[in-house]
Design a protein around this motif. Structure first.
Motif, short mmCIF file in Angstrom:
data_model
loop_
_atom_site.label_atom_id
_atom_site.label_comp_id
_atom_site.label_asym_id
_atom_site.label_seq_id
_atom_site.Cartn_x
_atom_site.Cartn_y
_atom_site.Cartn_z
N LYS A 246 2.60 2.07 -10.53
CA LYS A 246 3.35 0.93 -10.09
C LYS A 246 4.92 1.17 -10.24
CE LYS A 246 0.66 -2.58 -12.30
NZ LYS A 246 0.47 -3.64 -13.27
N PRO A 247 5.81 0.73 -9.39
CA PRO A 247 5.36 -0.29 -8.20
C PRO A 247 5.05 0.46 -7.15
CG PRO A 247 7.66 -0.02 -8.46
CD PRO A 247 7.35 0.81 -9.46
N TYR A 248 4.08 -0.35 -6.10
CA TYR A 248 3.78 0.51 -5.00
C TYR A 248 3.77 -0.31 -4.13
CZ TYR A 248 -0.66 -1.64 -7.02
OH TYR A 248 -1.44 -2.55 -7.57
N PRO A 249 4.16 -0.06 -2.77
CA PRO A 249 4.16 -1.03 -1.75
C PRO A 249 2.74 -1.48 -1.24
CG PRO A 249 4.76 1.27 -0.87
CD PRO A 249 4.32 1.30 -2.32
N PRO A 250 2.62 -2.52 -0.76
CA PRO A 250 1.48 -3.19 -0.23
C PRO A 250 0.69 -2.18 0.74
CG PRO A 250 2.86 -4.92 -0.35
CD PRO A 250 3.81 -3.71 -0.63
N PRO A 251 1.35 -1.47 1.80
CA PRO A 251 0.54 -0.59 2.42
C PRO A 251 -0.03 0.53 1.93
CG PRO A 251 2.64 -1.20 3.61
CD PRO A 251 2.86 -1.81 2.29
N GLN A 252 0.66 1.12 0.64
CA GLN A 252 0.12 2.13 -0.06
C GLN A 252 -1.12 1.56 -0.78
OE1 GLN A 252 2.37 3.67 -3.15
NE2 GLN A 252 1.06 5.71 -3.51
N LEU A 253 -0.84 0.46 -1.45
CA LEU A 253 -2.40 -0.21 -1.85
C LEU A 253 -3.61 -0.25 -0.68
CD1 LEU A 253 -4.29 -1.26 -4.11
CD2 LEU A 253 -2.92 -3.70 -3.29
N ALA A 254 -3.16 -0.68 0.39
CA ALA A 254 -4.42 -0.90 1.30
C ALA A 254 -4.70 0.74 1.83
CB ALA A 254 -3.39 -1.58 2.85
N GLN A 255 -3.87 1.49 2.05
CA GLN A 255 -4.27 2.96 2.39
C GLN A 255 -5.17 3.61 1.52
OE1 GLN A 255 -1.20 5.54 3.08
NE2 GLN A 255 -2.74 7.30 4.04
N THR A 256 -4.86 3.16 0.21
CA THR A 256 -5.63 3.92 -1.06
C THR A 256 -6.89 3.34 -1.10
OG1 THR A 256 -3.57 4.45 -2.10
CG2 THR A 256 -5.69 4.19 -3.42
N SER A 257 -6.87 1.98 -0.90
CA SER A 257 -8.24 1.07 -0.88
C SER A 257 -9.13 1.38 0.30
CB SER A 257 -7.82 -0.42 -1.04
OG SER A 257 -7.28 -0.74 -1.94
N GLY A 258 -8.46 1.67 1.41
CA GLY A 258 -9.49 1.98 2.58
C GLY A 258 -9.84 3.53 2.45
N ASN A 259 -9.07 4.46 1.77
CA ASN A 259 -9.56 5.75 1.75
C ASN A 259 -10.68 5.94 0.66
OD1 ASN A 259 -7.51 6.84 3.41
ND2 ASN A 259 -6.10 7.32 1.79
N VAL A 260 -10.61 5.10 -0.50
CA VAL A 260 -11.54 4.93 -1.40
C VAL A 260 -12.88 4.42 -0.94
CG1 VAL A 260 -12.17 3.89 -3.82
CG2 VAL A 260 -9.91 4.85 -3.55
N LEU A 261 -12.75 3.46 -0.31
CA LEU A 261 -14.03 2.74 0.28
C LEU A 261 -14.70 3.60 1.44
CD1 LEU A 261 -12.85 -0.82 0.02
CD2 LEU A 261 -14.52 0.15 -1.30
N THR A 262 -14.04 4.43 2.03
CA THR A 262 -14.80 5.21 3.31
C THR A 262 -15.43 6.42 2.89
OG1 THR A 262 -12.60 6.20 4.01
CG2 THR A 262 -13.38 4.07 4.95
#
Length: 77
Positions: free
Chosen positions: A61-77
């Motif tokens: 933290k802090p991280y920008p929303p796009p970084q959270l979205a990208q990390t989440s997408g990478n983890v889920l794929t």
């Protein structure tokens, strides 16, 4: 209605009881394929022995929303 949980996003340090590592271990015991992202305002060194959980990711933290979205997408794929 019961919903399927695919991803746990948890802070490493939480007040009053369970910490992020303990929460992740408890949920992984029930669902071994659960994807996990730890986050903290502290450095990644706060994870210490938590790296033993295997395929976890850490967001400082802090991280920008796009970084959270990208990390989440990478983890889920």
């Amino acid at each position: 209605m019961r919903r399927k949980i695919d991803l746990l996003l948890t802070d490493m340090v939480m007040p009053d009881g369970v910490n992020g590592r303990e929460l992740a271990e408890t949920l992984r015991a029930r669902k071994p394929d659960l994807k996990i992202i730890f986050t903290s305002g502290y450095s990644s060194d706060v994870m210490g022995r938590d790296a033993s959980l295997g395929d976890i990711r850490f967001l400082q933290k802090p991280y920008p929303p796009p970084q959270l979205a990208q990390t989440s997408g990478n983890v889920l794929t």
